[in-house]
Scaffold this motif. Structure first.
Motif, PDB file in Angstrom:
ATOM      1  N   TYR A 113      -3.034  -7.618   1.670  1.00  0.00           N
ATOM      2  CA  TYR A 113      -3.944  -6.635   1.112  1.00  0.00           C
ATOM      3  C   TYR A 113      -3.324  -5.253   1.224  1.00  0.00           C
ATOM      4  O   TYR A 113      -2.528  -4.986   2.117  1.00  0.00           O
ATOM      5  CB  TYR A 113      -5.290  -6.637   1.851  1.00  0.00           C
ATOM      6  CG  TYR A 113      -6.259  -7.700   1.380  1.00  0.00           C
ATOM      7  CD1 TYR A 113      -6.137  -9.019   1.802  1.00  0.00           C
ATOM      8  CD2 TYR A 113      -7.297  -7.375   0.521  1.00  0.00           C
ATOM      9  CE1 TYR A 113      -7.022  -9.987   1.364  1.00  0.00           C
ATOM     10  CE2 TYR A 113      -8.196  -8.340   0.075  1.00  0.00           C
ATOM     11  CZ  TYR A 113      -8.047  -9.647   0.499  1.00  0.00           C
ATOM     12  OH  TYR A 113      -8.924 -10.601   0.068  1.00  0.00           O
ATOM     13  N   GLN A 139      -4.362  -1.053   1.282  1.00  0.00           N
ATOM     14  CA  GLN A 139      -5.480  -0.136   1.464  1.00  0.00           C
ATOM     15  C   GLN A 139      -5.009   1.305   1.350  1.00  0.00           C
ATOM     16  O   GLN A 139      -4.130   1.742   2.113  1.00  0.00           O
ATOM     17  CB  GLN A 139      -6.180  -0.342   2.800  1.00  0.00           C
ATOM     18  CG  GLN A 139      -7.449   0.506   2.934  1.00  0.00           C
ATOM     19  CD  GLN A 139      -8.137   0.396   4.271  1.00  0.00           C
ATOM     20  OE1 GLN A 139      -7.513   0.086   5.282  1.00  0.00           O
ATOM     21  NE2 GLN A 139      -9.439   0.645   4.289  1.00  0.00           N
ATOM     22  N   SER A 186      -9.429   6.022   2.673  1.00  0.00           N
ATOM     23  CA  SER A 186     -10.837   6.117   2.274  1.00  0.00           C
ATOM     24  C   SER A 186     -11.212   5.189   1.134  1.00  0.00           C
ATOM     25  O   SER A 186     -12.089   5.500   0.319  1.00  0.00           O
ATOM     26  CB  SER A 186     -11.192   7.569   1.899  1.00  0.00           C
ATOM     27  OG  SER A 186     -11.043   8.406   3.022  1.00  0.00           O
ATOM     28  N   GLN A 187     -10.548   4.043   1.063  1.00  0.00           N
ATOM     29  CA  GLN A 187     -10.899   3.020   0.085  1.00  0.00           C
ATOM     30  C   GLN A 187     -10.934   1.667   0.766  1.00  0.00           C
ATOM     31  O   GLN A 187     -10.352   1.477   1.832  1.00  0.00           O
ATOM     32  CB  GLN A 187      -9.904   2.986  -1.076  1.00  0.00           C
ATOM     33  CG  GLN A 187      -9.890   4.231  -1.940  1.00  0.00           C
ATOM     34  CD  GLN A 187      -8.997   4.057  -3.160  1.00  0.00           C
ATOM     35  OE1 GLN A 187      -8.805   2.948  -3.660  1.00  0.00           O
ATOM     36  NE2 GLN A 187      -8.452   5.157  -3.649  1.00  0.00           N
ATOM     37  N   GLY A 188     -11.619   0.704   0.125  1.00  0.00           N
ATOM     38  CA  GLY A 188     -11.594  -0.646   0.648  1.00  0.00           C
ATOM     39  C   GLY A 188     -10.270  -1.324   0.338  1.00  0.00           C
ATOM     40  O   GLY A 188      -9.553  -0.922  -0.582  1.00  0.00           O
ATOM     41  N   PRO A 189      -9.914  -2.349   1.108  1.00  0.00           N
ATOM     42  CA  PRO A 189      -8.664  -3.069   0.853  1.00  0.00           C
ATOM     43  C   PRO A 189      -8.671  -3.737  -0.514  1.00  0.00           C
ATOM     44  O   PRO A 189      -9.716  -4.128  -1.027  1.00  0.00           O
ATOM     45  CB  PRO A 189      -8.622  -4.115   1.967  1.00  0.00           C
ATOM     46  CG  PRO A 189      -9.488  -3.571   3.036  1.00  0.00           C
ATOM     47  CD  PRO A 189     -10.576  -2.831   2.317  1.00  0.00           C
ATOM     48  N   ARG A 235       2.044   0.860   7.671  1.00  0.00           N
ATOM     49  CA  ARG A 235       1.826   2.085   6.908  1.00  0.00           C
ATOM     50  C   ARG A 235       3.103   2.424   6.159  1.00  0.00           C
ATOM     51  O   ARG A 235       4.103   2.806   6.766  1.00  0.00           O
ATOM     52  CB  ARG A 235       1.420   3.219   7.840  1.00  0.00           C
ATOM     53  CG  ARG A 235       0.980   4.501   7.134  1.00  0.00           C
ATOM     54  CD  ARG A 235       0.424   5.484   8.161  1.00  0.00           C
ATOM     55  NE  ARG A 235      -0.754   4.961   8.831  1.00  0.00           N
ATOM     56  CZ  ARG A 235      -1.985   5.057   8.371  1.00  0.00           C
ATOM     57  NH1 ARG A 235      -2.215   5.669   7.213  1.00  0.00           N
ATOM     58  NH2 ARG A 235      -3.000   4.535   9.039  1.00  0.00           N
ATOM     59  N   PHE A 294     -16.056   4.700   8.843  1.00  0.00           N
ATOM     60  CA  PHE A 294     -15.957   4.237   7.464  1.00  0.00           C
ATOM     61  C   PHE A 294     -16.432   2.792   7.458  1.00  0.00           C
ATOM     62  O   PHE A 294     -15.846   1.948   8.124  1.00  0.00           O
ATOM     63  CB  PHE A 294     -14.500   4.356   7.006  1.00  0.00           C
ATOM     64  CG  PHE A 294     -14.281   4.189   5.529  1.00  0.00           C
ATOM     65  CD1 PHE A 294     -13.331   3.298   5.045  1.00  0.00           C
ATOM     66  CD2 PHE A 294     -14.999   4.941   4.615  1.00  0.00           C
ATOM     67  CE1 PHE A 294     -13.111   3.154   3.684  1.00  0.00           C
ATOM     68  CE2 PHE A 294     -14.789   4.805   3.251  1.00  0.00           C
ATOM     69  CZ  PHE A 294     -13.840   3.908   2.775  1.00  0.00           C
ATOM     70  N   GLY A 297     -15.709  -3.663  -1.106  1.00  0.00           N
ATOM     71  CA  GLY A 297     -16.314  -2.485  -1.682  1.00  0.00           C
ATOM     72  C   GLY A 297     -15.453  -1.266  -1.404  1.00  0.00           C
ATOM     73  O   GLY A 297     -14.491  -1.332  -0.627  1.00  0.00           O
ATOM     74  N   PRO A 298     -15.816  -0.132  -1.993  1.00  0.00           N
ATOM     75  CA  PRO A 298     -15.022   1.093  -1.826  1.00  0.00           C
ATOM     76  C   PRO A 298     -15.251   1.787  -0.492  1.00  0.00           C
ATOM     77  O   PRO A 298     -14.535   2.731  -0.168  1.00  0.00           O
ATOM     78  CB  PRO A 298     -15.501   1.969  -2.988  1.00  0.00           C
ATOM     79  CG  PRO A 298     -16.888   1.502  -3.244  1.00  0.00           C
ATOM     80  CD  PRO A 298     -16.894   0.027  -2.966  1.00  0.00           C
TER      81      PRO A 298
END
Lengths: 111, 117
Positions: A36, A38, A41-44, A106, B91, B109-110
């Motif tokens: 995955y 990422q 500030s976002q989902g994977p 990272r 988060f 989801g975001p």
């Protein structure tokens, strides 16, 4: 679920191929290997999944040796937008089994 | 591809108040949804597994009375952070697994950024 080990961080210049290796020595027979991505500030986001040998899609390639104790995610010609954290996950993930994330790698792409 | 939405995308609240976060699968049905929490520079930590029509299963160390999860339908799960405190600032990310997808893939989801003052 098999424990995974990845490098904490990697740097690369734009245009280069990046290979991120994940160790999973205690992988089980029924386990799949999934990667995955990422962004902050976002989902994977799912990148690729494989069981053995090589899998390729429009985004990446996944190389898995015969013993399946490791795997390598290959990103061809990275760009700045590929800067993200990449997670290697190993497991069956059927039914109600959740994904368990390790520390991830990272990747920083430099112009 | 399958889409999972979260609402709100960010929220700021005062200490002691409750906050509800919604997770919806927009174009597929999901009997199971998962809730994760992620602190800065850290990985995702699984909080709970949410099953439609039944009680959620919480991971060790996650207070079920503080993080209320309701999975009322095949497309909606909610996480309510009750009596939020600054240490709950994080988060929050949900994921869902499609009923009709053969691949072992979860759709995320975001995320929702919660800041408790």
């Amino acid at each position: 679920l098999a424990k995974t080990t990845q490098p904490i961080s990697m740097d690369s210049y734009e245009g280069q191929e990046v290979n991120i290796t994940c160790s999973h020595n205690n992988i089980a027979t029924n386990d799949y290997i999934t990667w995955y991505q990422q962004f902050p500030s976002q989902g994977p986001r799912f990148i690729i999944q494989g069981y053995k040998t090589k899998v390729t899609n429009e985004v990446a390639s996944l190389f898995i040796p015969a013993d399946r104790k490791s795997s390598t995610l290959s990103l061809p010609r990275v760009s700045l937008s590929d800067t993200a954290v990449y997670y290697c996950l190993v497991g069956v993930y059927s039914g109600n089994t959740p994904l368990v994330f390790g520390k991830g790698t990272r990747l920083s792409v430099i112009a | 591809g399958a889409v999972v939405s979260q609402h709100p995308s960010w929220v700021i609240c005062k200490s002691g108040t409750s906050v509800k976060i919604e997770c919806r699968s927009l174009d597929f049905q999901a009997t199971t949804m998962f809730w994760y929490r992620q602190f800065p520079k850290q990985s995702l930590m699984l909080m709970a597994t949410s099953n439609e029509g039944s009680k959620a299963t919480y991971e060790q160390g996650v207070e079920k009375d503080k993080f209320l999860i309701n999975h009322a339908s095949l497309t909606l799960s909610t996480l309510t952070v009750t009596s939020a405190h600054p240490e709950d600032s994080s988060f929050y990310i949900c994921s869902a697994k499609s009923l009709d997808r053969g691949r072992n893939e979860q759709f995320f989801g975001p995320g929702t950024r919660l800041t408790v003052l």
